[in-house]
Structures are given as C-alpha cells and as structure tokens.
Design a protein around this motif. Structure first.
Motif, PDB file in Angstrom:
ATOM      1  N   LEU A 139      46.327  41.616  34.966  1.00 26.95           N
ATOM      2  CA  LEU A 139      46.689  39.939  34.334  1.00 26.95           C
ATOM      3  C   LEU A 139      46.962  40.437  32.748  1.00 26.95           C
ATOM      4  O   LEU A 139      46.051  41.314  31.889  1.00 26.95           O
ATOM      5  CB  LEU A 139      45.902  39.593  34.522  1.00 26.95           C
ATOM      6  N   SER A 140      47.893  39.471  32.376  1.00 29.46           N
ATOM      7  CA  SER A 140      48.120  39.692  31.145  1.00 29.46           C
ATOM      8  C   SER A 140      47.006  38.583  30.293  1.00 29.46           C
ATOM      9  O   SER A 140      47.594  37.598  31.378  1.00 29.46           O
ATOM     10  CB  SER A 140      49.933  39.297  30.494  1.00 29.46           C
ATOM     11  N   SER A 141      47.263  38.501  29.456  1.00 28.33           N
ATOM     12  CA  SER A 141      46.260  37.087  28.584  1.00 28.33           C
ATOM     13  C   SER A 141      47.494  35.922  28.219  1.00 28.33           C
ATOM     14  O   SER A 141      47.200  35.100  27.685  1.00 28.33           O
ATOM     15  CB  SER A 141      45.022  37.411  27.536  1.00 28.33           C
ATOM     16  N   MET A 142      48.512  36.658  27.900  1.00 29.78           N
ATOM     17  CA  MET A 142      49.441  36.215  27.128  1.00 29.78           C
ATOM     18  C   MET A 142      48.789  35.510  24.968  1.00 29.78           C
ATOM     19  O   MET A 142      48.988  34.729  25.283  1.00 29.78           O
ATOM     20  CB  MET A 142      50.118  34.282  27.254  1.00 29.78           C
ATOM     21  N   VAL A 143      48.231  36.352  24.395  1.00 27.46           N
ATOM     22  CA  VAL A 143      48.028  35.998  23.470  1.00 27.46           C
ATOM     23  C   VAL A 143      48.526  36.218  22.777  1.00 27.46           C
ATOM     24  O   VAL A 143      49.070  34.997  21.509  1.00 27.46           O
ATOM     25  CB  VAL A 143      46.472  36.882  22.923  1.00 27.46           C
ATOM     26  N   ALA A 144      49.665  35.840  22.441  1.00 24.69           N
ATOM     27  CA  ALA A 144      50.455  36.657  21.440  1.00 24.69           C
ATOM     28  C   ALA A 144      51.519  35.493  21.384  1.00 24.69           C
ATOM     29  O   ALA A 144      52.005  35.184  20.508  1.00 24.69           O
ATOM     30  CB  ALA A 144      51.876  38.007  21.491  1.00 24.69           C
ATOM     31  N   GLU A 145      51.902  34.477  23.258  1.00 25.40           N
ATOM     32  CA  GLU A 145      52.600  34.052  23.072  1.00 25.40           C
ATOM     33  C   GLU A 145      52.088  31.542  22.104  1.00 25.40           C
ATOM     34  O   GLU A 145      52.629  31.566  22.140  1.00 25.40           O
ATOM     35  CB  GLU A 145      52.398  33.374  24.139  1.00 25.40           C
ATOM     36  N   LEU A 146      50.522  32.543  22.235  1.00 31.19           N
ATOM     37  CA  LEU A 146      50.156  31.083  21.719  1.00 31.19           C
ATOM     38  C   LEU A 146      49.623  30.951  20.263  1.00 31.19           C
ATOM     39  O   LEU A 146      48.630  30.108  19.767  1.00 31.19           O
ATOM     40  CB  LEU A 146      48.325  30.603  22.955  1.00 31.19           C
ATOM     41  N   SER A 147      49.840  32.403  19.349  1.00 29.28           N
ATOM     42  CA  SER A 147      49.194  31.996  18.265  1.00 29.28           C
ATOM     43  C   SER A 147      49.779  31.167  17.441  1.00 29.28           C
ATOM     44  O   SER A 147      48.714  30.597  16.860  1.00 29.28           O
ATOM     45  CB  SER A 147      49.830  33.815  18.117  1.00 29.28           C
TER      46      SER A 147
END
Length: 328
Positions: A139-147
């Motif tokens: 699974l990816s945590s999508m960190v960058a997309e929400l910065s």
C-alpha cells in the motif's frame, strides 16, 4: 489395462512418499517478518496488523508467527532484513520507505508487503502501481499528494500565519519525492502568502540546532514531514514545539495523540489492517508482483484542543466541524 495399472501404482507410490515426507516434518506455521525503522511489537501499528490478521482467521502463536526487527537507526535496516531472511520467513511486512528498500535490497524471492510508503514507484520499489512485478507489493500512503493540503489547513487554523518552518529529514526520502514535496509546498505557500524555511534534521542530536534555526527564521508554526526519526521522538518534538509556542501540523494522528496540534492524512491503522490482506493472499499462493498497489481509502483530520488551549489558539469552527476526531 496394464498401462493403467502401472500408472495407478506410480500414483500410489508418489502419494505414500508425500505422506511420509509430511510425517517426517513437524507442523510448521507461516512466519511473517516485521521490518520497521520505528514501530516495535507494542506499537499501535503492530496491533492494527494483528487485528487484520485476526479478521482473516490468523491467531498469533497458533497458526501464524510474527518475527519483529526494529531499527533504532535506518542504517541498521539492511542487517535486520538479512536476519529475517536467515530465519526463512514466508513474508516480510516492511513499514516505511527505508524499511521496504532494505528488504528489497536483501531478497528478490521472499515476498515483501510494504506499507506507509509515500511513493512506491519513485522509490524504485515497484515498476508501476497496477502491475508492481518482482517480489514487492502493498500500500501507498499518498504522503506527497496531501502536503499542500496540510499547509492550507494550517493557514485556515491560524489565519494570520505568515512564516512556517518545515522540519524534514532529506536523508530518508528518495530524490524524486523530495523534489515533489518541496515543489508542492512552495507552490501552496506562494498561493497562501506564506514564507517557508526548510530545516534539515538527520539525528536526535540535531534537534537543538533545528529548533534554534526555527527560532532564527521567526517561524510561527512547524510543519513536520513524516519520518521514522520523528515518529520515534514524536513526544519529544511535541514537547519542544509546545515550549517554543509553535503550533504543528502532521500527516498522522499518532503525532496529535502525542501533543501535536493538527494532523491530516491517511488512516495508518486502516492501512496496516489492509496489509494483512496482502499477507493472507500471498500465504495462499498469490504472487506479490501480480497484486496491484492499493492507495488509502480512509483519511482523517484530527485536532488536539488541549494543545490549542496551551498555545492560546482558538480553533475555527470550520475546522472543528470537518474534524474526524477532536482530542479534548
């Protein structure tokens, strides 16, 4: 007819040989290796994985075994990955990008289920999300997309905000992800009329210098980029930010539970529970390279009112109404 008899005898002999081999081997339960740069056996993330395994019929110590290897420094991860390989684990659950990279560097055959990895493709862990290939999935945590979204929430929480310090550890982020983080934050900062100061921290011994740099930048708030180092020392960082009268924003509720002001991001406990689904499929014969990488489906906004009160901040009603949880 003679041919059928011969085939029957061969089949019977093969069955007897197989049963004899099974009888000679002790009952073996599958072993799952846990490789992390921060979370140990008693961490809430581990309990979330255990819950996911229980939901799928696995009981630790009865029909599945967990072997834990947690590094106190990312440099130790490759050696710990080798230890898990020597134990002949059936699957490795790797939490964080450094842990997943260490596991992949140590084995190309043992299946690896990654979790809390911000950018699986940019990190070089998989070829692509639909068809990862190789021995890594998860699974990816999508960190960058929400910065950028977090910076917007911070501005909405503190409307007069003009200067923000970004605390990060560039050593633990792959270059493409670093670039995306910085570009997204700078773009959001320009649109919000916020001046950013990036403060690098690689070890706990650098905390003093980092907070001195934050003070010199006259920052009015602190934005912490996710990192195993910060996760381990989240209580310390929350205390230091409180002492410096700095409101903070994070991507995981574990930080707001520790005293941070606001967090917004993927529900990490949900991601860990879902990791158990990958373990289950692999133990039942699925190839990791054929299992698509999944992304978060649950996101949470958490606000710590106790911290807000200590900082003298009144949280806007617009934030409180959208919050998934408010810590009193």
């Amino acid at each position: 007819m003679n041919r059928r008899i011969v085939l029957l005898i061969v089949a019977l002999n093969l069955a007897v040989a197989t049963m004899t081999l099974w009888a000679q081997q002790p009952n073996r339960i599958p072993v799952v290796g846990w490789l992390a740069a921060a979370a140990g056996p008693d961490d809430p993330l581990v309990e979330a994985l255990r819950q996911g395994l229980r939901e799928r019929g696995y009981l630790e110590g009865r029909n599945i075994k967990l072997e834990f290897r947690t590094a106190d420094h990312p440099d130790r991860l490759p050696g710990l990955a080798e230890e898990l390989i020597q134990l002949k684990v059936d699957v490795i659950v790797a939490t964080s990008t450094p842990a997943a990279q260490a596991a992949k560097g140590a084995t190309s055959t043992i299946p690896i289920v990654m979790s809390l990895v911000a950018d699986p493709v940019g990190s070089g862990l998989v070829a692509n999300l639909p068809h990862p290939g190789g021995n890594v999935t998860g699974l990816s945590s999508m960190v960058a997309e929400l910065s950028a979204k977090r910076l917007q929430l911070l501005k909405e929480t503190i409307p007069r905000l003009a200067r923000v310090a970004v605390l990060w550890n560039p050593a633990s982020l792959p270059t493409p992800l670093q670039t995306k983080f910085v570009e997204d934050l700078k773009a959001a900062a320009r649109s919000l009329s916020i001046e950013l100061s990036f403060v690098s921290v690689k070890t706990p011994e650098e905390f003093d210098a980092a907070f001195s740099a934050v003070s010199r930048a006259r920052a009015q708030a602190l934005y912490l980029l996710e990192d195993p180092l910060f996760y381990v020392h989240r209580m310390t960082l929350a205390e230091r930010a409180s002492k410096a009268q700095l409101p903070t924003i994070h991507q995981s509720r574990t930080y707001t539970d520790a005293g941070g002001l606001v967090s917004y991001g993927a529900n990490y406990a949900d991601l860990m529970r879902r990791s158990a689904g990958y373990v289950d499929k692999i133990l039942k014969g699925a190839r990791p390279g054929d299992l698509p990488i999944e992304q978060p489906t649950k996101f949470e906004l958490v606000v710590n009112l106790k911290t807000a009160k200590a900082l003298g901040i009144t949280i806007p009603q617009s934030i409180l109404l959208r919050a998934d949880e408010v810590i009193p």
